[in-house]
Each structure stands twice: as C-alpha cells, then as structure tokens.
Design an enzyme around this catalytic site. Structure first.
Site, short mmCIF file in Angstrom:
data_model
loop_
_atom_site.label_atom_id
_atom_site.label_comp_id
_atom_site.label_asym_id
_atom_site.label_seq_id
_atom_site.Cartn_x
_atom_site.Cartn_y
_atom_site.Cartn_z
CE LYS A 187 -2.70 -16.02 9.09
NZ LYS A 187 -3.35 -16.29 10.37
CG HIS A 198 -2.89 -17.31 4.90
ND1 HIS A 198 -1.80 -16.50 5.16
CD2 HIS A 198 -2.93 -18.23 5.90
CE1 HIS A 198 -1.20 -16.93 6.26
NE2 HIS A 198 -1.88 -17.96 6.74
CB SER A 258 -0.73 -20.75 5.76
OG SER A 258 -0.54 -21.97 6.46
#
Length: 394
Positions: free
Chosen positions: A241, A210, A182
């Site tokens: 996310k 991610h 990340s």
C-alpha cells in the site's frame, strides 16, 4: 453445461440481479494519480498507493538493479535456500524504521496474518477480535483453530466485557485488531486496548496495513501514533500500500519473530519475495526515513478533499484517515454511481456486501500524495455532478 456447476451459474446470476456482481476493470498503465483503465484515461481515486511510490523512479531503478544482481526469483522457500542477504537487510531496516526488536517479511500482508495467528494460538486458546477486522485476520483466526470471541467495533468496554465472560476458559488469549479499518477509515483506540491487554495479561496484535506510511511520525504506523513503542507484542503490516511494492511484515518482539521463522507456514512453505520487490521496499524505507514530505502531502490532500465533500453534502462516514468512504446505502446505487463517475473520467469503484454489511454500500475514495489540487478539484466536480444527477445530494 455440467450439472455439477449449475449452482455456480445460479449464484452468479443472483449476484448480478442484486447488484453485487463485481465487474473488474483492467489497468493499462503504472499506478499514479491518473491511469489508463479499460482504454480510457481517468483520475485514480481507487488505489492504495498512498504516497505515490508505486511508480517512483528511484524504486523502479532499484528493482532493476536488484534483478540484475540477484535474478528474477529466489527459487526456494526462506527456510531452505530462499533467504538472501537482502531479505535480512530489509528486515533489519524495517525493524529500525518501526523501532522494534526484530521483523520478518512475508509474501503479502494477508499471508503475514495467516502465518502469525496459527503460530501464536491454537485449539485451547481464544482470540478476541474486533467485529470489523480484515478478512485476512478472520481467515488466520479460523486456521488457528482457536475460539473466536468478537467484541464491538473499536469498543474497549465491549472488549473487556468479552474477556471477562471468557475468563478461565482458555489457555492463552490474543487480542487482535486492525489499526486503520480499511472500509471506514477509522482508527482503533489502541492505547485503550493496550491497557486492557496489560490488565488481563493477554497478547496484543495489531494489523497496521493501512497505517504503515500513513500514521505516526513519517508514516511509522499506529504504534508510533499512540507512543506505544515496546508495548504491542505484534505489528503486522503490508508493503503493498503506502510502500508501493508488495509483501508483508511482522514486527515486534524478537522471540515472536524467531518463532515465526520456525512455525510461520507461508515462510516455510511458499517461495520467498523476489529480489526486485525486496530492493524496491528498501528504497521505499530510504525515502520515508529521509523526509516526512510525502506523508504530510497525503494528509493535506485528504483534509481538503473531505472538507469539500462535506460542503457538497456527502456523507463520508466516521473516517479520520485519508480513506474517504462516500456512503450511499444500497449496492445498485453505489454501482451506478461508480459507472457514472467513470463516464466523467473518475475511477472510483463501488464496494458492497460482503466486503461491507448490507445497506452500507459506498464509493471508497483513496486519496494519495500523488494528487495535485487540480486533480482533487476535478474529482470533486465529478462527484457533485453525479451526486445531483442521482439525487444523493441537493
């Protein structure tokens, strides 16, 4: 002031003097390409809202419908009276989306790691962990009681060496790595790591927080990216996310998912995810399954921004994903750069120690599918102006 708390005041003062004190800004609007931050309208280069789904009308509407039907909260842990049919529907949908046998959801990606690692390994075991793994992996590993053997970042040769050094000293082994890191935006060489896991008969776990909604066909993640379906034992992901909502997921082998329902402590001892969040997550899966358009736009935006930043002379590190670190070195410079950007109408927070190593402070830019080209150009102009003012670029 109580003397018992003096040390905390001293530590806070030290953080401020070192340029490491985190002054947290406040949002007054939904997530999107533009935000109201501390009362000012600014371009958003900070959020993990990769696909622009956090304020997607379809998700908002679905969350409202699920709230009307199922209430605002489950009022129980999953293992007693908190498992609703919609939780099971979401888990079935996520398993199908990921192409795995089964999935189980948690309150966050962080709690998914805290659930999984202690359930799979214990004091007689060893965890082979990438040295730059996320804090949730580190904390979950510590909670497990297993010995932690770190290997060089994204380095299969280092991993194999560490495994050989620990041969015969443990009951069970587990290799764990982030999928996309990340802070740097680079991708774990999961194909090579899988080969080593097979060679030494060690469980393999990847945290794809991610990578979900970013890598692979239509955002199906790093396992899809490397065509490793059915070969990775545990995939951990987040729904906060790219999915734009909140929650965590563990996907993979049906027997591991069944075990986590019996021994995953956040599943057993913390209330279930709210109906609104479940409904919004299902709507997000619908969108991702119906089209790759958002994922494609995300990558197009990221490529354009990175190319232009490099032309300006900025160091964007080793990133190969939409995460774009602008490397600045020392924390005080990164904090000043962030403040100057904010004055230019761009919200991009600085990141320093302990999130990243000392001397590697940066501005981490998170590009989104919600950004238009004119947004990116405006951001580039602000970076150029501030970069020249502070002597970062010529």
């Amino acid at each position: 002031m109580s003397e018992r708390l003096t040390w905390i005041h001293q530590e806070l003062d030290s953080l401020k003097e070192a340029g490491l004190y985190n002054r947290i800004r406040t949002l007054g609007s939904p997530q999107g390409a533009w935000l109201m931050v501390d009362g000012k309208r600014v371009l958003n280069f900070c959020s993990n809202n990769y696909l622009g789904l956090a304020n997607e009308p379809v998700l908002v509407k679905t969350a409202q419908e699920y709230t009307q039907k199922f209430g605002v909260g489950p009022a129980a842990v999953r293992s007693i009276a908190g498992t609703m049919d919609i939780h099971l529907e979401l888990e079935r949908r996520l398993a199908a989306f990921k192409g795995v046998e089964a999935a189980i959801t948690f309150q966050s990606g962080f709690t998914a790691n805290l659930a999984t690692l202690p359930a799979l390994v214990g004091k007689e075991d060893v965890i082979f962990s990438d040295e730059l793994n996320h804090a949730s992996i580190i904390d979950g590993s510590r909670l497990s009681g297993a010995r932690i053997a770190r290997y060089g970042h994204a380095d299969p040769a280092s991993l194999e060496k560490v495994i050989q050094e620990n041969a015969g000293s443990y009951r069970r082994g587990l290799i764990v790595t982030d999928g996309v890191f990340s802070m740097d935006g680079d991708i774990a060489p999961l194909d090579k790591i899988y080969e080593i896991a097979e060679k030494y008969d060690i469980l393999l776990m990847v945290d794809d927080a991610h990578g979900e909604g970013v890598l692979g066909t239509g955002g199906r993640g790093i396992v899809d990216h490397f065509h490793l379906h059915g070969k990775v034992d545990v995939e951990v992901g987040t729904l906060s996310k790219a999915f734009g909502v909140v929650g965590g997921v563990v996907a993979g082998s049906a027997v591991i998912v069944e075990w986590l329902r019996q021994r995953g402590r956040p599943f057993l001892f913390s209330s279930a995810v709210t109906p609104a969040d479940v409904g919004a997550c299902i709507a997000a899966v619908d969108i991702l399954e119906s089209s790759t358009e958002r994922v494609d736009r995300l990558w197009a935006n990221a490529r354009y921004f990175k190319e232009e930043m490099k032309k300006l002379g900025f160091d964007t590190g080793v990133s190969t994903t939409p995460i774009t670190p602008v490397m600045l070195g020392e924390a005080p410079l990164a904090q000043q750069f962030s403040r100057e950007l904010f004055e230019e109408g761009v919200f991009a927070m600085s990141i320093g120690f302990p999130t990243v190593p000392r001397g590697k402070a940066r501005i981490r830019v998170m590009i989104s599918a919600a950004h238009q080209k004119e947004d990116l150009d405006q951001g580039l102009a602000a970076f150029a102006k501030v970069g020249r003012k502070l002597g970062v670029i010529a």
